[in-house]
Design an enzyme around this catalytic site. Structure first.
Site, mmCIF file in Angstrom:
data_model
loop_
_atom_site.group_PDB
_atom_site.id
_atom_site.type_symbol
_atom_site.label_atom_id
_atom_site.label_comp_id
_atom_site.label_asym_id
_atom_site.label_seq_id
_atom_site.Cartn_x
_atom_site.Cartn_y
_atom_site.Cartn_z
ATOM 1 N N CYS A 150 45.316 49.615 38.134
ATOM 2 C CA CYS A 150 43.921 49.260 38.391
ATOM 3 C C CYS A 150 43.716 47.743 38.367
ATOM 4 O O CYS A 150 44.190 47.040 39.242
ATOM 5 C CB CYS A 150 43.007 49.991 37.406
ATOM 6 S SG CYS A 150 41.278 50.027 37.936
ATOM 7 N N HIS A 182 44.207 55.656 38.475
ATOM 8 C CA HIS A 182 44.552 55.869 37.066
ATOM 9 C C HIS A 182 45.423 57.113 36.889
ATOM 10 O O HIS A 182 44.896 58.228 36.794
ATOM 11 C CB HIS A 182 43.278 56.021 36.238
ATOM 12 C CG HIS A 182 42.561 54.738 35.994
ATOM 13 N ND1 HIS A 182 42.653 54.050 34.804
ATOM 14 C CD2 HIS A 182 41.759 54.002 36.796
ATOM 15 C CE1 HIS A 182 41.925 52.940 34.875
ATOM 16 N NE2 HIS A 182 41.375 52.895 36.077
ATOM 17 N N GLU A 193 46.894 58.057 34.246
ATOM 18 C CA GLU A 193 46.647 58.659 32.925
ATOM 19 C C GLU A 193 45.386 59.503 32.919
ATOM 20 O O GLU A 193 45.112 60.220 31.950
ATOM 21 C CB GLU A 193 46.556 57.570 31.863
ATOM 22 C CG GLU A 193 45.200 56.935 31.653
ATOM 23 C CD GLU A 193 44.696 56.098 32.823
ATOM 24 O OE1 GLU A 193 43.494 55.798 32.869
ATOM 25 O OE2 GLU A 193 45.511 55.733 33.698
#
Length: 359
Positions: free
Chosen positions: A249, A333, A335
């Site tokens: 990001c 992202h 995660e």
């Protein structure tokens, strides 16, 4: 208690206050996730922003102490259609209103978030103000016009001093983490990959990072305009070719700038848990979680950097890698939190890159 949300273009919405009372300014954005409002509120990438949730009912499963992405809410303000007063979930410890109130965050509900979202989508992100004190729309619009997003947001969210985290299982690798506003789930994802972590403040120099002798450097997510951080960019540039690098990001944007590329501000950004991203080498499409207002300008990338992923909604750059050095990054992202886990393998991919570069 009555509250007003006013935008710098003169638009305003009347609603009800929930959470803390007072007045706050911020950049107005929207997030399309149906769940994960706690993770959204505590994500450091939202520092300085007033977040509108497009899903109409927020708070229905409450708040708990385990799902925070940082120590406290990071949003400047929170906008919802309806806040649930009676959440139902076995993990629930408090309501979203109680969470906002105890952390002094102002929220507004009972406004048409669909109309507000369409307005931001059409007009773009802009400064706004939420107030329970000044209920004069004209006055609030003027305050929104006079406000601006801080250029020191990274300094507000980065760790004060370095700290060490041990791998969840057998420790095999040591990764330095440049904390520009890192989410807890990013750290947890690396720990699950048998990696010890040293989390470092944003002003850590390249020399200090190399003195740790890490196996690789991870450059985290964070808030604001990446170009507001020239010192960070300069230090990352010094590390190119010295050790494996991975950015997510904001870290993806910082890495691009360090390599000589350019970034630009999107009209209304990408914030949600269902953005389609295509892997250009395999043709596979991943559903991804995203939270960013800037993007890498593809035509500015140097020859040795190739685009690996594209956003299928607007064709923006979602991933890149170096053709000769152990460097890669993604804009989205992996995660998640909230969001799908389609791309969580990327943390292991960085470990593989570390192993290959050491061979």
């Amino acid at each position: 208690m009555k509250a007003i949300l006013a935008l710098e273009d003169g638009t305003y919405f009347e609603g009800e206050s929930f959470g803390a009372a007072g007045e706050v300014t911020g950049e107005l954005v929207f997030n399309t996730s149906m769940t994960g409002y706690q993770e959204v509120m505590t994500d450091p990438s939202y520092r300085g922003q007033i977040v509108t949730m497009t899903y109409p009912l927020i708070g229905n499963y409450g708040i708990n102490d385990e799902d925070n992405e940082s120590d406290e809410p990071q949003v400047s303000g929170f906008v919802v259609r309806e806040s649930c007063n009676y959440p139902s979930n076995w993990r629930c410890q408090k309501t979203d209103e109680e969470f906002l109130k105890e952390n002094n965050v102002i929220g507004i509900q009972n406004i048409d978030t669909r109309a507000l979202t369409k307005h931001i989508r059409n007009q773009g992100m802009m400064q706004a103000v939420i107030s329970t004190e000044d209920l004069n729309p004209n006055s609030l619009v003027q305050k929104a016009k006079e406000s601006s997003l801080s250029s020191e947001l990274v300094q507000e969210v980065t760790v004060g001093e370095s700290y060490f985290l041990q791998a969840d299982f057998q420790s095999k690798y040591h990764i330095a983490v440049l904390d520009l506003g890192v989410k807890e789930n990013m750290l947890d994802s690396f720990k699950q990959c048998n990696a010890d972590l040293t989390v470092l403040p944003a002003d850590t120099t390249a020399e200090e990072i190399l003195e740790l002798n890490p196996d690789g450097l991870f450059i985290s997510n964070g808030p604001g305009d990446p170009k507001d951080n020239p010192e960070v960019i300069a230090e990352v540039e010094k590390l190119v070719g010295k050790l494996p690098l991975f950015g997510i990001c904001f870290g993806h944007q910082i890495l691009a700038l360090a390599l000589g590329a350019d970034t630009y501000k999107l009209k209304f950004g990408h914030r949600g848990a269902n953005h389609p991203v295509k892997n250009l080498s395999t043709g596979q499409v991943y559903i991804t979680s995203q939270n960013h207002g800037y993007a890498v300008k593809e035509e500015s990338l140097p020859e040795e950097m190739i685009v690996t992923h594209k956003n299928l909604n607007d064709d923006t750059v979602e991933g890149m890698k170096h053709t000769k050095l152990p460097i890669f990054s993604v804009q989205y992202h992996p995660e998640a939190a909230p969001g799908p886990h389609d791309s969580d393998f990327l943390f292991n991919k960085f470990i593989e890159l570390i192993v290959d570069s050491a061979a």
